[in-house]
Design an enzyme around this catalytic site. Structure first.
Site, PDB file in Angstrom:
ATOM      1  CD  GLU A   1      -2.864   1.184   2.359  1.00  0.00           C
ATOM      2  OE1 GLU A   1      -2.357   1.075   3.490  1.00  0.00           O
ATOM      3  OE2 GLU A   1      -4.073   1.332   2.169  1.00  0.00           O
TER       4      GLU A   1
ATOM      5  N   GLY B   1       3.512   2.019  10.648  1.00  0.00           N
ATOM      6  CA  GLY B   1       3.189   1.468  11.959  1.00  0.00           C
ATOM      7  C   GLY B   1       2.737   0.031  11.841  1.00  0.00           C
ATOM      8  CB  ALA B   2       0.496  -2.080  11.638  1.00  0.00           C
ATOM      9  CG  MET B   3       0.115  -3.239   4.880  1.00  0.00           C
ATOM     10  SD  MET B   3      -0.878  -1.807   4.391  1.00  0.00           S
ATOM     11  CE  MET B   3      -2.104  -2.601   3.365  1.00  0.00           C
TER      12      MET B   3
ATOM     13  CD  GLU C   1      -3.066  -1.824  10.790  1.00  0.00           C
ATOM     14  OE1 GLU C   1      -2.688  -0.671  11.062  1.00  0.00           O
ATOM     15  OE2 GLU C   1      -3.443  -2.167   9.647  1.00  0.00           O
TER      16      GLU C   1
END
Length: 989
Positions: free
Chosen positions: A283, A413-415, A449
């Site tokens: 992304e 931070g995260a996906m 998430e």
């Protein structure tokens, strides 16, 4: 996908910015069939505004450069800055010459022949990335030549071809940092067409075949447009509507050297041995770097993935693994859902996991072997949240497994990859003895998430202009879910703070509408900001607070998810799912225009008059005259002000409105608990009434309302609507304040002013501001202890107070050896002020394996006041050896808080700009954070001119980024505020 927890930035970009001409000439079609028409999202009618920047004042301030001030500099100039004495400088020809000898002419001819021959070889040699493995053979039919014309001229792909499924086979080589792949793409034809256009970048395609229906496959030529990152196949005969076809592409690529695409990472194990791995981050636009694909959110398909690996590695992907005989070929089940390409993920590593079955879904948390002891909290939290979301949305999570993976080197931070969520180690791993503040961070990111598995994965925005449908919802749900599932984490204060910071950004002319047009790669990157995340979440909170009944909002969300299950949507689809309350009319005003309203209140007798105008720190006559909002105004009064049942709602649909109240009411407080996204000005008498009662008894209002008054008053001062004397009048009560949110807001605002004065070299005034801060909060600071503190809110309060005390040297704090982990940041910051302790801390950082602790150590190291050590920490962050480059934005933002550091950091980013944008994409959140943190406390014309000159010279390397416009606007506003308030500050302080 949340960036690391921090305040996010930016400014609206014109459609034409960053647009490049393709490497080949585009066809000019005499007539357009459906796939030649650029696909336009349903929300493309939304308002788009220009930059609207003011002209610069030509008066300049005579001031030394930061390099001179520090007596040293980063300015190791590039070749472009070499002196004229350089041996590479072009020299003037001699005034006379002699006829060359025959031997000389023969040698020259031979050199010319060799040069021409080499040029021809290089020209006709296919593109190749040379590695230890050599150059793979290339099918010359694939290679684009200048004579061939790329058959598409738009940023968006044509809609003539729709992918149905992908079969991907990948063979990573972690020794040589390369991989090979085969993509078999099954497609259907939606419109008659003579071309297939999809995405691919940095892929050497050496064989391509095409199969139409039952016909045998045949080789085809693949063309490429590098500026748009597109590849294409042209056909002599039209493909017809309804036909099925298959495109097979064999390719070779290097692992990405940045944090996107299919990239390599590494870490050091407990024996000191370097371990390598490969992971993905697709992304928004990087799936095309790993495999050829239709890399837009609306092109959903299924994926079957196979990965060839060496025996010492394991693999993960979105789906569970299919077991079969060949031990070193891992095949994963075909996805049971249609997915956008940005949600595809795969990992090659040697991780281990802990697992738990939750309502038929196997939930697992993966980490490097050394850190498996830090995974239990994430597993328990994810399990609780998965059950909560299953029940709340009344739609069960659709996949058989849910993996949460801690990647040692990860920028975001995260996906939210479907079934394979990737995290930074600091946002997933915590020890058993970690503080509640550290657990708060981990729980927040997991909640965000997991919410994406419904908002974003199950129902996906059609195009990046509506990114807020993904990120605004996930941000809102992370706070809402945790207040139910883990109420002891105290997420309410954090949500209030991010709403304040989103308003600060949205008050700038450089902001943008929540749903706004996006037409370039850089504009897509820039959508990942506080407007899409925090403002998106804020307007959802406001909507929920304005609806009757507790479940009305939830029912609308469930209807939206069920109606568009597996599909792509635009903003109006959401509002239409809430039509029972006529939501569309109200909410479109909040998503289609930038900014937010200032509501002015006039209270006389029993009549309250409300008026609205845009709250815009930089004047813009067009916005001022045309913008208005449908505002669900909430309010309480002096007779009933604390309980939710005291709240009344008034809909302000036009520029002004009237409310009839009881005549004897002393005051009204609007925007109850700051659930609305607007600022209120009560006028002179209204403010005096509120302040008078606060000084007498500050608990007449909720902590959120008191924090709201403080934020509003400082914002109005910045706008010029109230004097700084009025700000100080309000703050007269805060010496009695004990709650976290009002104290933190007051500290943030006062520390910001202290920083402006200090960096403006108004040292006497800065000293007086420090004394004022001590007078307000010294008593509360002295009450803080170094013992264990169970409440998250109290930990936040203590940390903010003690960090302010340490940064301003308000008192000589004695550091206890017995300290909670929530105080480590303060301890490390104090320790780093000594040279010897700084190097001790650096050594501790290099040997520590606990990620949350390492991050606090890094903040301590970057807080040093010593210029030599500032240079060291910046250099280490850029190199990425001892300190991961993913931490460089954090280092720069921390360095900039000090007087010496902010000057040094500004030099640093100028000298190293090209290296920075190699590591972090132009327009990305990381680059935006670097820009805003280094410039946010400049307040002089000289600095403004420097910043404008530097960025205007970058051209396509970043000159038109929204964060640049934000930086320039912020400097002008700082200059205006300081110049206007200096005389008053000298008098009042």
């Amino acid at each position: 996908m949340p960036p690391i927890r921090a305040n996010l930035p930016r400014n609206m970009i014109e459609n034409s910015l960053f647009e490049e001409e393709p490497d080949v000439v585009d066809l000019a079609f005499p007539s357009l069939d459906p796939d030649e028409v650029a696909y336009e999202p349903r929300s493309s009618r939304l308002l788009v505004r220009g930059l609207g920047e003011n002209d610069l004042d030509e008066d300049e301030e005579d001031c030394e450069s930061s390099a001179r001030l520090l007596g040293m500099s980063f300015m190791n100039r590039s070749a472009a800055h070499r002196s004229s004495s350089s041996p590479y400088t072009r020299q003037s020809p001699p005034r006379s010459c002699s006829r060359p000898s025959a031997r000389t002419m023969v040698v020259c001819v031979l050199v010319l022949v060799i040069t021409v021959s080499m040029t021809m070889v290089l020209y006709f040699l296919p593109d190749c990335t040379f590695t230890k493995a050599g150059c793979p053979k290339s099918n010359q039919t694939q290679n684009q030549t200048d004579e061939e014309v790329f058959p598409w001229a738009q940023f968006r792909l044509p809609r003539s071809i729709n992918p149905l499924s992908y079969e991907l086979t990948l063979t990573p080589d972690l020794d040589n940092m390369t991989f090979t792949g085969r993509a078999v793409i099954h497609m259907s034809v939606l419109h008659n067409t003579k071309r297939i256009v999809l995405h691919g970048v940095d892929l050497l395609i050496h064989k391509a075949t095409f199969k139409l229906g039952d016909e045998p496959p045949h080789d085809v030529t693949v063309l490429e447009s590098k500026p748009r990152q597109q590849i294409a196949v042209k056909f002599e005969e039209e493909l017809k509507v309804g036909q099925l076809c298959v495109l097979t592409l064999d390719y070779f690529a290097n692992f990405s050297h940045t944090y996107d695409g299919f990239y390599n990472s590494s870490y050091t194990d407990k024996d000191g041995k370097k371990r390598v791995l490969a992971a993905t981050q697709f992304e928004p636009l990087s799936a095309r770097k790993a495999f050829p694909c239709f890399d837009e959110p609306s092109f959903k398909a299924t994926f079957l993935i196979k990965i060839n690996r060496k025996p010492n590695f394991m693999t993960l992907s979105n789906m569970p693994k299919v077991f079969h005989d060949d031990l070193f070929i891992d095949e994963f089940e075909k996805t049971s859902v249609n997915m956008s390409t940005y949600l595809v993920a795969f990992i090659v590593a040697n991780f281990i996991s802990v697992s738990k079955n939750v309502s038929g879904t196997m939930v697992s948390v993966y980490s490097v072997p050394e850190k498996t002891g830090h995974t239990e909290y994430a597993l328990e939290t994810a399990s609780k949240l998965l059950e909560f979301y299953n029940n709340f949305f009344e739609i069960s999570y659709p996949l058989q497994k849910l993996d949460l993976v801690a990647i040692p080197d990860f920028l975001a931070g995260a996906m939210e990859n479907w079934g394979l969520i990737t995290f930074r180690e600091t946002t997933l791993l915590v020890g058993k003895d970690s503080s509640p503040l550290e657990k708060q961070v981990v729980a927040s990111v997991i909640a965000h998430e997991l919410a994406h598995q419904w908002f974003g994965n199950l129902v996906t925005m059609s195009w990046w202009n509506d990114l807020w449908l993904n990120e605004g919802f996930a941000t809102y749900m992370q706070y809402m879910s945790l207040q139910t599932v883990l109420p002891n984490l105290g997420l309410g204060n954090l949500f209030l703070d991010v709403r304040f910071r989103a308003m600060d950004k949205d008050a700038l002319n450089s902001s943008h509408a929540v749903s706004t047009e996006v037409n370039t790669i850089e504009q897509v990157e820039e959508m990942f900001d506080s407007i899409s995340y925090e403002k998106g979440a804020s307007i959802l909170l406001m909507l929920n607070a304005s609806l009757p009944g507790d479940q009305q909002f939830r029912k609308g969300l469930i209807q939206y998810l069920k109606q568009f299950h597996g599909l792509n949507t635009a903003t109006n689809d959401l509002w239409n799912s809430l039509t029972q309350q006529n939501i569309s009319d109200m909410m479109s005003s909040w998503t289609s225009q930038k900014g937010f309203p200032l509501v002015t209140v006039s209270h006389k007798g029993g009549l309250v008059t409300l008026s609205q105008e845009p709250f815009l720190l930089t004047s813009d006559d067009i916005i001022h005259s045309s913008s208005s909002w449908n505002i669900p105004v909430t309010y309480v009064n002096d007779s009933c002000s604390l309980a939710p049942t005291c709240t009344q709602v008034f809909s302000l649909k036009s520029k002004s409105g009237k409310i009839l109240t009881q005549i004897y009411l002393k005051w009204l407080k609007f925007n109850y608990r700051n659930t609305g996204f607007y600022i209120v000005d009560y006028g002179k008498e209204g403010w005096e009434a509120l302040i008078g009662d606060l000084v007498t008894n500050f608990q007449i209002l909720t902590p959120e309302d008191r924090a709201s008054l403080i934020h509003n008053m400082f914002a109005l001062s910045r706008l010029g609507r109230v004097s700084f004397r009025q700000v100080l009048n309000l703050l007269n009560y805060v010496s009695n304040e004990t709650e976290t949110s009002p104290v933190k807001e007051a500290l943030l605002q006062l520390n910001s002013i202290h920083g402006l004065l200090d960096k403006r070299q108004e040292f006497d005034l800065a000293a007086r501001m420090k004394a004022y801060i001590k007078s307000c909060f010294g008593s509360l600071m002295n009450k803080q202890t170094w013992g264990e503190e169970e409440s998250v809110s109290r930990q936040e309060l203590r940390s903010a107070l003690l960090m302010t005390a340490c940064n301003l040297n308000i008192d000589n704090w004695t550091l206890s050896k017995k300290r909670g982990s929530d105080l480590q940041a303060v301890v490390f910051t104090v320790a780093a002020q000594s040279d010897d302790d700084w190097f001790t801390l650096l050594s501790m950082y290099e040997h520590s394996t606990y990620d949350s602790e390492k991050r606090k150590m890094l903040q301590g190291l970057a807080s040093t006041q010593h210029t030599r050590l500032i240079a060291r920490i910046l250099s280490e962050g850029l190199k990425g050896d001892k300190i991961q480059t993913q931490e460089l934005p954090l280092i720069i933002s921390t360095v900039c808080r000090s007087f010496a550091g902010h000057l040094f950091a500004w030099d640093f980013i100028q000298v190293n700009w090209d290296r920075l944008i190699e590591k972090f994409p132009v327009g990305s959140y990381a680059i935006g954070r670097v820009i805003t943190s280094t410039t946010s406390q400049f307040s002089t014309q000289t600095r403004l001119n420097q910043v404008q000159t530097f960025f205007s010279g970058l051209n396509e390397r970043g000159s038109q980024m929204r964060s640049v416009q934000e930086a320039l606007e912020t400097i002008r506003l700082n200059q205006r505020w300081v110049d206007k308030n200096l005389p008053a500050l000298r008098k009042w302080l």
